[in-house]
Enzyme design. Structure first.
Site, PDB file in Angstrom:
ATOM      1  N   CYS A  38       0.806  -1.218   0.000  1.00 46.45           N
ATOM      2  CA  CYS A  38       0.000   0.000   0.000  1.00 46.45           C
ATOM      3  C   CYS A  38       0.839   1.268   0.000  1.00 46.45           C
ATOM      4  CB  CYS A  38      -0.954  -0.008   1.185  1.00 46.45           C
ATOM      5  SG  CYS A  38      -0.150  -0.151   2.796  1.00 46.45           S
ATOM      6  N   HIS A  44      -2.780   0.741   7.361  1.00 45.26           N
ATOM      7  CA  HIS A  44      -3.052   0.750   5.925  1.00 45.26           C
ATOM      8  C   HIS A  44      -3.174   2.195   5.465  1.00 45.26           C
ATOM      9  CE1 HIS A  44      -4.424  -0.413   2.021  1.00 45.26           C
ATOM     10  NE2 HIS A  44      -5.657   0.014   2.200  1.00 45.26           N
ATOM     11  N   SER A 104      -4.411  -3.035  -2.026  1.00 45.06           N
ATOM     12  CA  SER A 104      -4.676  -3.833  -0.825  1.00 45.06           C
ATOM     13  C   SER A 104      -4.963  -5.265  -1.235  1.00 45.06           C
ATOM     14  CB  SER A 104      -5.866  -3.256  -0.047  1.00 45.06           C
ATOM     15  OG  SER A 104      -6.237  -4.112   1.014  1.00 45.06           O
TER      16      SER A 104
END
Length: 365
Positions: free
Chosen positions: A120, A155, A172
């Site tokens: 990510c 994330h 992702s």
């Protein structure tokens, strides 16, 4: 180069396996077993196929609408296979506050050159590089922290604000945790969409970070990146997060917000409706006048010397020969000055969540 080639081949096979495909990309009737998967990997490593093609930067027309540009950049990012190998490429394990925008752009160029599997963080770097000349798009990093089964995961995605609304680009393991279409009227609506996606996969979201808007080409790129301009902790009340994100958008994106459909007036109304009514302060207690204490001139002289240690000896000695009335006036003045430092500010009520003991990992959940 052979090690990078092997990692890319392994990640390609694992990616196809998780999507129900074989090593050639053909749909399979059922997922492979562990033994069959290992056998396929060994065959792939022994066959020495040609290296994967390097993804090419998208060519966009100068007058293309922002939605089309964002969609093409997302397709470009997805050409890089997700890194399932467990190896760390490019020395990236998470975002760092001491990195400048110049450093990030150089890392993104190296990612394109090497064409290795990414996660990510590298996807956000690529999005920044591709949109560096888009002055009509507001780019805001969004970092999410969640927990599941005792593990903490971080994330990051890149929120893209256009005149038609907010969207996001990224990468992702889960499709609904990376990119979002440009259709959300506010940044908060986009954040809430990610919140619902986390809930769908069983993750408990407990913190959201909004980074400062990223400068475009022609602006300063040497200053350190601010990945955590606004930090909103989510324990029980989502309203705290909503107020923080709305205030961030109003304050930091107001120049870009002038050309959008949602005005600052609408954001003010939203903030007013979200904020809880202010509590009434208790009536101030009336202070009772203190009785003056009758003191002698010698006692006042000693008191003056104790309260004013900054005065030199000559000044103190000179005051000791003054009249008793002067001593009383000086003593009263010192008492008034010292009382102004006795007040303490009210303590703020916070919804702070204690730091997790487990190590945070940027795994692109």
């Amino acid at each position: 180069m052979s090690q990078s080639h092997d990692a890319a081949k392994t990640s390609s096979l694992l990616d196809n396996q998780r999507h129900g495909k074989g090593d050639s990309g053909i749909e399979l009737d059922a997922p492979l077993s562990e033994d069959e998967l290992q056998r396929r990997i060994e065959e792939l490593m022994a066959s020495d196929p040609p290296p994967p093609a390097h993804p090419m930067l998208p060519k966009l027309a100068s007058g293309a609408p922002p939605q089309a540009r964002i969609k093409n950049v997302q397709a470009f990012i997805e050409e890089f296979q997700y890194n399932y190998t467990g190896n760390v490429f490019f020395g990236i394990t998470g975002v760092r506050g001491d990195q400048s925008l110049t450093r990030i752009l150089n890392v993104a160029r190296n990612v394109i050159k090497q064409a290795l599997p990414i996660k990510c963080v590298e996807a956000v770097y690529l999005g920044i590089l591709c949109s560096q000349k888009w002055n009509d798009v507001c780019r805001v990093p969004l970092i999410f922290y969640s927990t599941i089964d005792g593990h903490t995961y971080g994330h990051i995605v890149l929120a893209m604000g256009t005149k038609d609304g907010w969207g996001a680009i990224g990468l992702s393991r889960r499709k609904d945790l990376m990119d979002k279409p440009v259709k959300f009227n506010t940044l908060l609506a986009l954040v809430e969409e990610f919140r619902d996606s986390y809930k769908k996969w069983g993750h408990k979201l407990f913190r959201v970070k909004c980074g400062a808007p990223i400068p475009h080409e022609g602006q300063s790129t040497s200053a350190p990146m601010n990945w955590a301009h606004t930090i909103a902790n989510y324990k029980k009340r989502w309203k705290r997060v909503a107020i923080a994100v709305d205030q961030f958008e109003k304050a930091e994106c107001k120049e870009w917000r002038k050309q959008t459909q949602v005005t600052c007036t609408e954001l003010d109304e939203r903030l007013q409706s979200l904020k809880s009514p202010t509590r009434r302060k208790p009536p101030a207690k009336t202070a009772t006048p203190k009785k003056e204490k009758t003191t002698t001139a010698s006692e006042n002289a000693d008191d003056i010397q104790a309260r004013q240690p900054v005065q030199d000896a000559g000044a103190i000695q000179e005051q000791s020969f003054d009249s008793s009335g002067a001593m009383l006036e000086a003593s009263t003045k010192v008492e008034q000055n010292s009382s102004s430092f006795g007040e303490e500010p009210d303590q703020l009520v916070s919804d702070e969540v204690p730091e997790q003991t487990t190590k945070k990992r940027y795994l692109g959940v």
